[in-house]
Design a protein around this motif. Structure first.
Motif, PDB file in Angstrom:
ATOM      1  N   TRP A   1      -2.574   1.535  -5.010  1.00  0.00           N
ATOM      2  CA  TRP A   1      -2.104   0.532  -4.058  1.00  0.00           C
ATOM      3  C   TRP A   1      -2.153   1.091  -2.635  1.00  0.00           C
ATOM      4  CZ3 TRP A   1       0.656   2.465  -8.174  1.00  0.00           C
ATOM      5  CH2 TRP A   1       1.570   3.473  -7.880  1.00  0.00           C
TER       6      TRP A   1
ATOM      7  N   LYS B   1       2.629  -4.638  -2.156  1.00  0.00           N
ATOM      8  CA  LYS B   1       3.512  -5.730  -2.573  1.00  0.00           C
ATOM      9  C   LYS B   1       3.043  -6.398  -3.869  1.00  0.00           C
ATOM     10  CE  LYS B   1       1.186  -8.886   0.645  1.00  0.00           C
ATOM     11  NZ  LYS B   1       1.383  -9.745   1.838  1.00  0.00           N
ATOM     12  N   GLN B   2       1.823  -6.066  -4.311  1.00  0.00           N
ATOM     13  CA  GLN B   2       1.308  -6.620  -5.562  1.00  0.00           C
ATOM     14  C   GLN B   2       1.550  -5.689  -6.750  1.00  0.00           C
ATOM     15  OE1 GLN B   2      -2.802  -6.988  -4.462  1.00  0.00           O
ATOM     16  NE2 GLN B   2      -2.495  -8.856  -3.270  1.00  0.00           N
ATOM     17  N   LYS B   3       2.095  -4.513  -6.488  1.00  0.00           N
ATOM     18  CA  LYS B   3       2.245  -3.481  -7.516  1.00  0.00           C
ATOM     19  C   LYS B   3       3.063  -3.965  -8.716  1.00  0.00           C
ATOM     20  CE  LYS B   3       3.902   1.299  -8.069  1.00  0.00           C
ATOM     21  NZ  LYS B   3       5.064   1.064  -8.946  1.00  0.00           N
ATOM     22  N   LYS B   4       4.197  -4.571  -8.472  1.00  0.00           N
ATOM     23  CA  LYS B   4       5.064  -5.021  -9.565  1.00  0.00           C
ATOM     24  C   LYS B   4       4.367  -6.087 -10.410  1.00  0.00           C
ATOM     25  CE  LYS B   4       9.628  -7.003 -10.548  1.00  0.00           C
ATOM     26  NZ  LYS B   4       9.849  -6.069 -11.680  1.00  0.00           N
TER      27      LYS B   4
ATOM     28  N   GLU C   1       1.572  -4.423 -12.548  1.00  0.00           N
ATOM     29  CA  GLU C   1       2.067  -3.624 -13.666  1.00  0.00           C
ATOM     30  C   GLU C   1       2.768  -4.471 -14.728  1.00  0.00           C
ATOM     31  OE1 GLU C   1       2.840   0.540 -11.201  1.00  0.00           O
ATOM     32  OE2 GLU C   1       4.527  -0.775 -11.696  1.00  0.00           O
ATOM     33  N   ASP C   2       3.583  -5.418 -14.290  1.00  0.00           N
ATOM     34  CA  ASP C   2       4.419  -6.173 -15.226  1.00  0.00           C
ATOM     35  C   ASP C   2       3.714  -7.364 -15.862  1.00  0.00           C
ATOM     36  OD1 ASP C   2       6.375  -4.401 -14.555  1.00  0.00           O
ATOM     37  OD2 ASP C   2       7.541  -5.795 -13.314  1.00  0.00           O
ATOM     38  N   HIS C   3       2.653  -7.849 -15.222  1.00  0.00           N
ATOM     39  CA  HIS C   3       2.028  -9.074 -15.717  1.00  0.00           C
ATOM     40  C   HIS C   3       0.510  -8.942 -15.913  1.00  0.00           C
ATOM     41  CE1 HIS C   3       5.831 -11.161 -15.147  1.00  0.00           C
ATOM     42  NE2 HIS C   3       5.905 -10.587 -13.954  1.00  0.00           N
TER      43      HIS C   3
ATOM     44  N   GLU D   1       4.215 -15.617 -11.148  1.00  0.00           N
ATOM     45  CA  GLU D   1       4.858 -14.317 -10.950  1.00  0.00           C
ATOM     46  C   GLU D   1       4.204 -13.513  -9.830  1.00  0.00           C
ATOM     47  OE1 GLU D   1       7.526 -13.666 -12.553  1.00  0.00           O
ATOM     48  OE2 GLU D   1       7.419 -15.271 -14.061  1.00  0.00           O
TER      49      GLU D   1
ATOM     50  N   THR E   1       3.166 -11.836  -6.509  1.00  0.00           N
ATOM     51  CA  THR E   1       3.998 -11.447  -5.364  1.00  0.00           C
ATOM     52  C   THR E   1       3.202 -11.291  -4.074  1.00  0.00           C
ATOM     53  OG1 THR E   1       3.775  -9.166  -6.161  1.00  0.00           O
ATOM     54  CG2 THR E   1       5.795 -10.335  -6.731  1.00  0.00           C
TER      55      THR E   1
END
Length: 273
Positions: free
Chosen positions: A71, A84-87, A90-92, A127, A129
């Motif tokens: 990132w 800001k796209q990291k979560k 990783e999560d989706h 979801e 971001t």
């Protein structure tokens, strides 16, 4: 090329960058002690996608003793995703990758084309971001600078000969993911980092493991001389017919950093010579 089964993903050899990504992936899977099969092709469990993502950070920290990021303005894959796209990634997104399937409406230049299903993309869109979900997805579907700064260019920049003078080439979601492992397949030497490419994953995997071993013992010699003689001995010990081996198009990719131009230089030579 890739083929999917109910719980497995089968990866077939393609170009050297894709193949290096697969070999790098296998290094991480071996580190996290996850099973895989290597023959003419590579077979992994679908769950390997999620474990490989966490594993690549652990591998860098514990084995290479360095930090790794994809990132922002990172060292290897600048702006592969925004911070800001990291979560979301990783999560989706990474979790959705294990559900890839062939999409007849999209193309991939490196394989038959396997993408996250449209209905699943619709589910994870809420979801997201970042600012533009569809631009984010488009970046996963076109080879460009975020994948390999030495070969890919921003879509708005001049064409690169790697993709035959087109402004970009289409790739699929899994190919885009596999690329972030390619640097792990390269073996450090005094002349640059090398990767041995061949038409068969078993051969690629064995040759690179063997080359890494002999290069660690022979750092004072030139890459070409070490590999030319040592791999010949390796082939003979395995009863490989030299004539057939010569026709296999085994090539060595040498990647080195040009300090003045501040970019990666890619060279090639064939084996045996």
């Amino acid at each position: 090329m890739k083929q999917t089964t109910n719980d497995k993903i089968i990866l077939y050899p393609s170009n050297w960058l894709y193949n290096a990504g697969v070999v790098g992936l296998l290094k991480v899977l071996r580190y996290v002690e996850m099973n895989f099969e290597v023959s003419e092709y590579v077979m992994i469990n679908r769950d390997a996608i999620g474990k490989s993502y966490n594993g690549i950070f652990e591998y860098h920290k514990n084995v290479l003793e360095e930090n790794f990021a994809i990132w922002g303005k990172n060292k290897r894959y600048p702006n592969y995703i925004q911070a800001k796209q990291k979560k979301f990634f990783e999560d989706h997104y990474v979790k959705a990758l294990k559900n890839i399937e062939k999409n007849h409406n999209k193309n991939c230049s490196w394989c038959e084309g396997y993408f996250i299903p449209p209905n699943l993309l619709k589910e994870i869109e809420s979801e997201f971001t970042g600012e533009d979900f569809y631009s984010f997805i488009e970046q996963r579907e076109k080879f460009q600078g975020i994948h390999f700064a030495g070969l890919g260019a921003a879509i708005t920049e001049l064409p690169n000969s790697f993709w035959n003078l087109n402004s970009s080439i289409p790739i699929c979601h899994l190919c885009s993911y596999l690329i972030i492992f390619n640097h792990l397949a390269f073996i450090p030497t005094s002349e640059g980092e090398i990767f041995i490419n061949a038409p068969n994953f078993k051969l690629i995997y064995d040759l690179n493991n063997f080359a890494e071993e002999i290069l660690q013992k022979s750092k004072e010699y030139q890459i070409r001389k070490i590999l030319g003689s040592s791999l010949l001995q390796w082939a003979i010990k395995r009863r490989t017919i030299l004539g057939a081996w010569t026709m296999m198009n085994i090539e060595v990719i040498v990647k080195r950093w040009h300090k003045e131009e501040k970019k990666w230089i890619i060279d090639y030579f064939d084996l045996p010579q």
